[in-house]
Design a protein around this motif. Structure first.
Motif, mmCIF file in Angstrom:
data_model
loop_
_atom_site.group_PDB
_atom_site.id
_atom_site.type_symbol
_atom_site.label_atom_id
_atom_site.label_comp_id
_atom_site.label_asym_id
_atom_site.label_seq_id
_atom_site.Cartn_x
_atom_site.Cartn_y
_atom_site.Cartn_z
ATOM 1 N N GLU A 79 0.815 -1.221 0.000
ATOM 2 C CA GLU A 79 0.000 0.000 0.000
ATOM 3 C C GLU A 79 0.849 1.272 0.000
ATOM 4 O O GLU A 79 0.474 2.281 0.592
ATOM 5 C CB GLU A 79 -0.946 0.004 1.202
ATOM 6 N N THR A 80 1.982 1.233 -0.645
ATOM 7 C CA THR A 80 2.805 2.439 -0.809
ATOM 8 C C THR A 80 2.662 2.956 -2.237
ATOM 9 O O THR A 80 2.081 2.285 -3.105
ATOM 10 C CB THR A 80 4.285 2.143 -0.504
ATOM 11 N N GLN A 81 3.214 4.154 -2.480
ATOM 12 C CA GLN A 81 3.056 4.809 -3.779
ATOM 13 C C GLN A 81 4.356 4.820 -4.584
ATOM 14 O O GLN A 81 4.499 5.605 -5.511
ATOM 15 C CB GLN A 81 2.579 6.253 -3.559
ATOM 16 N N PHE A 82 5.292 3.956 -4.234
ATOM 17 C CA PHE A 82 6.559 3.932 -4.962
ATOM 18 C C PHE A 82 6.338 3.551 -6.418
ATOM 19 O O PHE A 82 5.583 2.638 -6.739
ATOM 20 C CB PHE A 82 7.524 2.921 -4.333
ATOM 21 N N GLU A 83 7.038 4.265 -7.285
ATOM 22 C CA GLU A 83 7.004 3.919 -8.704
ATOM 23 C C GLU A 83 8.206 3.072 -9.092
ATOM 24 O O GLU A 83 8.114 2.218 -9.961
ATOM 25 C CB GLU A 83 6.967 5.194 -9.553
ATOM 26 N N ILE A 84 9.334 3.329 -8.423
ATOM 27 C CA ILE A 84 10.556 2.568 -8.688
ATOM 28 C C ILE A 84 11.181 2.206 -7.343
ATOM 29 O O ILE A 84 11.242 3.045 -6.434
ATOM 30 C CB ILE A 84 11.556 3.380 -9.530
ATOM 31 N N LEU A 85 11.682 0.998 -7.231
ATOM 32 C CA LEU A 85 12.347 0.552 -6.013
ATOM 33 C C LEU A 85 13.839 0.401 -6.274
ATOM 34 O O LEU A 85 14.260 0.139 -7.408
ATOM 35 C CB LEU A 85 11.781 -0.798 -5.559
ATOM 36 N N PRO A 86 14.651 0.556 -5.223
ATOM 37 C CA PRO A 86 16.076 0.251 -5.379
ATOM 38 C C PRO A 86 16.263 -1.233 -5.684
ATOM 39 O O PRO A 86 15.350 -2.044 -5.497
ATOM 40 C CB PRO A 86 16.666 0.608 -3.997
ATOM 41 N N SER A 87 17.429 -1.574 -6.119
ATOM 42 C CA SER A 87 17.713 -2.971 -6.439
ATOM 43 C C SER A 87 17.570 -3.838 -5.196
ATOM 44 O O SER A 87 17.993 -3.481 -4.094
ATOM 45 C CB SER A 87 19.139 -3.095 -6.982
ATOM 46 N N LEU A 88 16.932 -5.022 -5.399
ATOM 47 C CA LEU A 88 16.760 -5.977 -4.303
ATOM 48 C C LEU A 88 17.703 -7.169 -4.455
ATOM 49 O O LEU A 88 17.629 -8.116 -3.677
ATOM 50 C CB LEU A 88 15.309 -6.503 -4.294
ATOM 51 N N SER A 89 18.585 -7.105 -5.413
ATOM 52 C CA SER A 89 19.377 -8.269 -5.788
ATOM 53 C C SER A 89 20.323 -8.749 -4.694
ATOM 54 O O SER A 89 20.707 -9.915 -4.674
ATOM 55 C CB SER A 89 20.178 -7.969 -7.057
ATOM 56 N N LYS A 90 20.690 -7.857 -3.749
ATOM 57 C CA LYS A 90 21.642 -8.248 -2.707
ATOM 58 C C LYS A 90 20.959 -8.700 -1.416
ATOM 59 O O LYS A 90 21.631 -9.004 -0.429
ATOM 60 C CB LYS A 90 22.600 -7.096 -2.421
ATOM 61 N N LEU A 91 19.643 -8.753 -1.437
ATOM 62 C CA LEU A 91 18.905 -9.187 -0.237
ATOM 63 C C LEU A 91 18.786 -10.706 -0.241
ATOM 64 O O LEU A 91 17.690 -11.282 -0.278
ATOM 65 C CB LEU A 91 17.524 -8.540 -0.201
ATOM 66 N N VAL A 92 19.919 -11.357 -0.170
ATOM 67 C CA VAL A 92 19.957 -12.816 -0.334
ATOM 68 C C VAL A 92 19.363 -13.556 0.854
ATOM 69 O O VAL A 92 19.065 -14.753 0.764
ATOM 70 C CB VAL A 92 21.406 -13.280 -0.580
ATOM 71 N N THR A 93 19.190 -12.873 1.988
ATOM 72 C CA THR A 93 18.615 -13.534 3.158
ATOM 73 C C THR A 93 17.116 -13.278 3.303
ATOM 74 O O THR A 93 16.493 -13.744 4.253
ATOM 75 C CB THR A 93 19.309 -13.046 4.448
ATOM 76 N N LEU A 94 16.525 -12.543 2.352
ATOM 77 C CA LEU A 94 15.135 -12.128 2.483
ATOM 78 C C LEU A 94 14.205 -13.345 2.502
ATOM 79 O O LEU A 94 14.273 -14.223 1.656
ATOM 80 C CB LEU A 94 14.753 -11.207 1.315
ATOM 81 N N ARG A 95 13.300 -13.367 3.513
ATOM 82 C CA ARG A 95 12.320 -14.445 3.658
ATOM 83 C C ARG A 95 10.907 -13.990 3.259
ATOM 84 O O ARG A 95 10.134 -14.791 2.746
ATOM 85 C CB ARG A 95 12.275 -14.936 5.114
ATOM 86 N N VAL A 96 10.597 -12.719 3.496
ATOM 87 C CA VAL A 96 9.251 -12.210 3.243
ATOM 88 C C VAL A 96 9.345 -10.918 2.444
ATOM 89 O O VAL A 96 10.046 -9.986 2.857
ATOM 90 C CB VAL A 96 8.488 -11.955 4.567
ATOM 91 N N LEU A 97 8.643 -10.856 1.309
ATOM 92 C CA LEU A 97 8.558 -9.640 0.502
ATOM 93 C C LEU A 97 7.084 -9.384 0.199
ATOM 94 O O LEU A 97 6.429 -10.176 -0.493
ATOM 95 C CB LEU A 97 9.344 -9.796 -0.804
ATOM 96 N N LEU A 98 6.562 -8.289 0.742
ATOM 97 C CA LEU A 98 5.151 -7.952 0.577
ATOM 98 C C LEU A 98 5.034 -6.636 -0.168
ATOM 99 O O LEU A 98 5.426 -5.585 0.334
ATOM 100 C CB LEU A 98 4.460 -7.844 1.945
ATOM 101 N N LEU A 99 4.481 -6.707 -1.375
ATOM 102 C CA LEU A 99 4.276 -5.524 -2.209
ATOM 103 C C LEU A 99 2.793 -5.408 -2.599
ATOM 104 O O LEU A 99 2.470 -4.855 -3.647
ATOM 105 C CB LEU A 99 5.135 -5.621 -3.475
ATOM 106 N N ALA A 100 1.912 -5.893 -1.747
ATOM 107 C CA ALA A 100 0.478 -5.882 -2.054
ATOM 108 C C ALA A 100 -0.022 -4.461 -2.260
ATOM 109 O O ALA A 100 0.326 -3.540 -1.520
ATOM 110 C CB ALA A 100 -0.300 -6.543 -0.908
ATOM 111 N N SER A 101 -0.837 -4.289 -3.295
ATOM 112 C CA SER A 101 -1.495 -3.005 -3.594
ATOM 113 C C SER A 101 -0.513 -1.887 -3.901
ATOM 114 O O SER A 101 -0.825 -0.714 -3.689
ATOM 115 C CB SER A 101 -2.416 -2.590 -2.442
#
Length: 866
Positions: A400-422
């Motif tokens: 539920e954010t208004q971001f149009e572009i996100l920084p690179s996520l490629s180095k988040l190798v430990t990420l378990r949860v990614l929520l980009l709903a809405s």
């Protein structure tokens, strides 16, 4: 048994499940184990303890004389504990969950001079017996959740107490000691959820470490705690009238670890709050500002969530370099200070900060594990490279954010949860292939999957357990063969998606939602043996997949499937659909407890079934797929559609409360079709065919019902069980107008459950000539205050086996005008009578009833009958 005999030794410790255990069995066990030192009895149905506990009786050897620890837990019916007064060696005694125990004999503790721990919880006692105040060896006193306890004498003689817990004593208005110094060994004081106003004086207690005044509505201040050098925890959360802390209270509390003032009306903090590691100010809506405090330099956790009016001085965060958790969710903060010195930060929670418009550079937070920016609608960007050094980040929530572009996520190798709903404004979804350790991915309503609408990034996400791509522009899924750990796959509203390839590999899948997709077939669905929820609503399926192996299936949703054969071959006008303001859906509580499948079908769907003149029973014969799933075990819940919801389906009510009693009912046959009608002002049109097929009928909150005959004679001829609750116009169950049909209507009725029927005046009304309910085996009545009797001697249910009556304030007799010596309930084997102040007699002989199956309590005029 928690310790079994070895080498011929006697059992010294035993734990017994007392559910259903009669007093004679327990008595025999205890008499045969004279060496018992620890005895725990869980969930007994006893009103009093067996004679074996009375060591004064002559027996060889005397039982229970060595008992050191006695635990009686879950004693709902216990009203007498007099037999334990002789257990002189007890050091630990627990009587918890004895919700019927209102009095304790005055001399009960007279001989228990060695007692060190006393735990009495969920009792109805108003005060402790006089002998309690002689327990000078007592170290632990727990009087938890005793709502009627209003008086507690001085505890000065109990000067060895280390733990004192009075939490939940909601009637307790005053603390028993004017000065806590009288209990010099005290370490823990818990007065949570009491009605105590304020502690008079604390004084100096060297070892006191914990004070809890959580949820105390009358506490508005506390005396100085400066003389408590060992205090580690001070919890005043939820004390909604608490407004002030003495400015010098924390002068010497160097050991303080946790200070919780959540939900109080405190306006400001004192100039020093000791040296806490955790400071919780959640929901402090009156807190106006936070200023720089040197004393917070060791703070590790700061929770200001929902402190909506607080203004934070810019310098406030400067010294908080050891922070691990910072929660500013639902505050009015507009921007964060630079966090370059906060390298220890693990969690940064800024959920729904609606005024937050700017973030500092986050790349200097290398140990961050959780970042939550959900609902920050004014945030437009996150600086580039913000995630480049977050090698420990496990949870990123940007929903539920208004971001149009996100920084690179490629180095988040430990990420378990990614929520980009809405995140509907997101233009580019950067490469996700490197996030191979993801366990939950939510891209619902994200429409930037590209022109191809492909989701190739899923190929290497073998750890995924929850995947939500609902309402996205997904057109094509890759092979699902590597996603073997998926438990939830949500594809709702992906209207261009035509297939789920290699579905058979998702053997751990429990929830599959493909509603609103263009899927026309689901091959290999039968391989998903753990599937619990399957939503096929609004799909283009023309044939129901085989469900034969889906023995765990709880919920099958088939709304708006016009091509599904063999259900629908006729179109019906929209007008006739709108006239049917009801729908049929699942009842989740029944699913959980009985593993019965359920269905959710709209009113229009059933109208189409009726258009073909198919009854539910005929439907089983004509639909092999449904017959395989066992529709005979379905519970159908029929509720009104919300007319304000433009024809949509409205699941109303709290099913947990509605079904609680029925789910505890062991007499409910899971093989029968069951139907619930809930919340109707008028009889729902179009329901007759469904109702006539039901064997078990639940009627909740239906105004139109005055007698069961109002459902229609032909509609209830198969009924075996009937539950009626909160039908406020119900006046009687059976009426003389049923006379001609009585042999057909009630010949199968075995269970009758009547609850909260405040206008019910009789079971039968009018001049009936028949012989009563011949098949009735169980009758339950609860809160029917206008009933004065149940049966006449000429209308006795001769096959009645179980009778339970509770809180019927005006009930005087069960059988009225019982003058015949033959008046009897010959098969009644269990009787429970509870809270019946005017009941004088049963009025019938009970030849099959045994003492162990009879519970009679709070029936003061009935004592002579037994």
């Amino acid at each position: 048994m928690i310790r079994t005999p070895q080498n011929g030794q006697e059992i010294s410790m035993a734990m017994l499940d007392g559910n259903g255990m009669c007093k004679e069995v327990l008595n025999k066990f205890c008499q045969s184990k004279p060496q018992l030192q620890l005895l725990a009895i869980l969930n007994p149905t006893l009103e009093s303890l067996p004679q074996a506990f009375n060591t004064s009786l002559a027996s060889h050897p005397p039982p229970m004389t060595n008992l050191d620890i006695l635990v009686l837990r879950g004693c709902d019916f216990l009203v007498d504990i007099g037999h334990i007064r002789e257990l002189s060696k007890l050091t630990v005694l627990e009587i918890s969950g004895a919700s019927s125990l209102a009095q304790i004999p005055p001399d009960i503790f007279e001989k228990m001079t060695k007692l060190q721990s006393l735990h009495l919880s969920s009792l109805q006692i108003e005060e402790l017996p006089a002998s309690f105040y002689k327990l000078t060896e007592l170290q632990r006193l727990l009087l938890k959740n005793c709502p009627k306890l209003h008086k507690l004498g001085c505890l000065e003689k109990c000067d060895n107490i280390v733990v004192l817990n009075l939490s939940g004593a909601t009637s307790l208005n005053a603390f028993p000691c004017k000065n806590l110094e009288k209990m010099p060994k005290l370490r823990t004081l818990d007065l949570s959820n009491t009605n105590i106003s304020n502690l008079i004086k604390i004084g100096r207690i060297e070892h006191l470490t914990h004070i809890s005044l959580r949820g105390c509505p009358r506490v508005d201040r506390i005396p100085s705690i400066a003389s408590l050098p060992s205090l580690q925890v001070l919890d005043i959360s939820g004390a909604k009238n608490f407004t002030e802390i003495h400015d010098k209270s924390f002068a010497n509390n160097y050991a303080l670890n946790i200070l919780d003032l959540s939900g109080t009306q405190i306006r400001k903090l004192p100039s020093s709050v000791g040296n806490p590691r955790h400071l919780c100010l959640k929901g402090c809506s009156s807190l106006e500002e936070l200023s720089f405090m040197e004393s917070l330099k060791n703070l590790e956790a700061l929770d200001l969530s929902n402190a909506s009016n607080v203004k934070i001085e810019e310098k406030f965060f400067e010294s908080l370099t050891k922070l691990r958790l910072l929660n500013l969710s639902k505050t009015n903060i507009e921007s964060l200070p630079y966090l370059s010195n906060h390298s220890e930060l693990r969690q940064l929670l800024l959920s729904h900060c609606s005024s937050l418009y700017e973030l500092p550079q986050l790349k200097n937070l290398p140990k961050l594990e959780v970042l939550d920016l959900s609902g920050c609608t004014l945030l437009k960007e996150i600086q580039d490279e913000s995630f480049d050094r977050m090698t420990c980040l496990q949870k990123l929530i940007l929903s539920e954010t208004q971001f149009e572009i996100l920084p690179s996520l490629s180095k988040l190798v430990t990420l378990r949860v990614l929520l980009l709903a809405s995140c509907s404004r997101l233009k580019v979804l950067l490469s996700l292939e490197s996030l191979s350790r993801l366990e939950e991915l939510n891209l619902s309503s994200v429409t930037c999957l590209g022109e191809t609408g492909a989701a190739d990034f899923l190929k290497d996400m073998g750890h995924l357990q929850i995947l939500d791509l609902s309402e996205s522009n997904l057109k094509k899924l890759p092979s699902m063969s590597n996603l073997e750990n998926l438990s939830q796959l949500l594809l709702r509203g992906c209207n261009q998606l035509e297939e789920v390839p290699d579905l058979q590999h998702l053997t751990k899948l429990e929830v599959l939602d493909v509603s609103g997709t263009a899927i026309r077939q689901l091959p290999h669905l039968q391989d998903l043996v753990k599937l619990k929820v399957l939503d096929l609503s609004g799909t283009a399926l023309s044939q129901l997949p085989s469900l034969n192996n889906l023995t765990n299936l709880h919920q099958l949703l088939l709304r708006d499937c016009p091509n599904l054969d063999p259900f629908f071959q006729h179109e019906i006008p929209d007008q006739s659909v709108k006239e049917c303001h009801w729908h049929i859906s699942n009842l989740p509580e029944m699913i959980t407890d009985s593993n019965r499948p359920s269905t959710s079908v709209s009113g229009s769907t059933f109208l189409k079934l009726l258009e073909k003149n198919l009854s539910v029973r005929q439907l089983l014969e004509k639909s092999p797929s449904l017959r395989e799933t066992g529709l005979k075990q379905f519970h159908l819940s029929v509720r009104p559609v919300d007319k304000q919801n433009s024809g949509g389906i409205h699941c109303c009510g709290d099913v947990r409360g509605i079904y609680f009693q029925a789910r505890c009912f062991p007499y409910f046959d899971e093989q029968g079709i069951s139907l619930e009608l809930c919340g109707f002002h008028d009889f729902p049109q179009g329901i007759d065919d469904v109702l006539s097929s039901a064997e078990y009928v639940f009627l909740f909150d239906n105004i139109f019902i005055k007698e069961l005959y109002d459902l229609g004679a032909q509609n209830i001829k198969h009924m075996k069980g009937c539950w009626i609750e909160r039908c406020e116009n119900m006046q009687s169950v059976f009426h003389s107008k049923e006379e001609g049909d009585i042999s057909k209507l009630w010949k199968n009725l075995e269970i009758l459950w009547l609850s909260n029927l405040h206008n019910l005046t009789s079971i039968y009304s009018g001049n009936l000539q028949h012989q009563g309910l011949r098949s009735l085996k169980l009758l339950y009545l609860d809160c029917c205050p206008r009933l004065s009797s149940l049966f006449s001697s000429s209308h006795l249910p001769k096959n009645l086996e179980i009778l339970q009556i509770k809180f019927c304030d005006n009930l005087e007799t069960v059988v009225e005008n019982s003058t015949s010596e033959d008046c009897a309930l010959p098969k009644l084997c269990k009787l429970i009578l509870f809270g019946l102040p005017k009941l004088k007699s049963i009025g019938a002989a009970l030849p099959s009833l045994q003492d162990c199956n009879r519970i009679v309590r709070d029936c003061p005029q009935l004592q002579s009958e037994f």
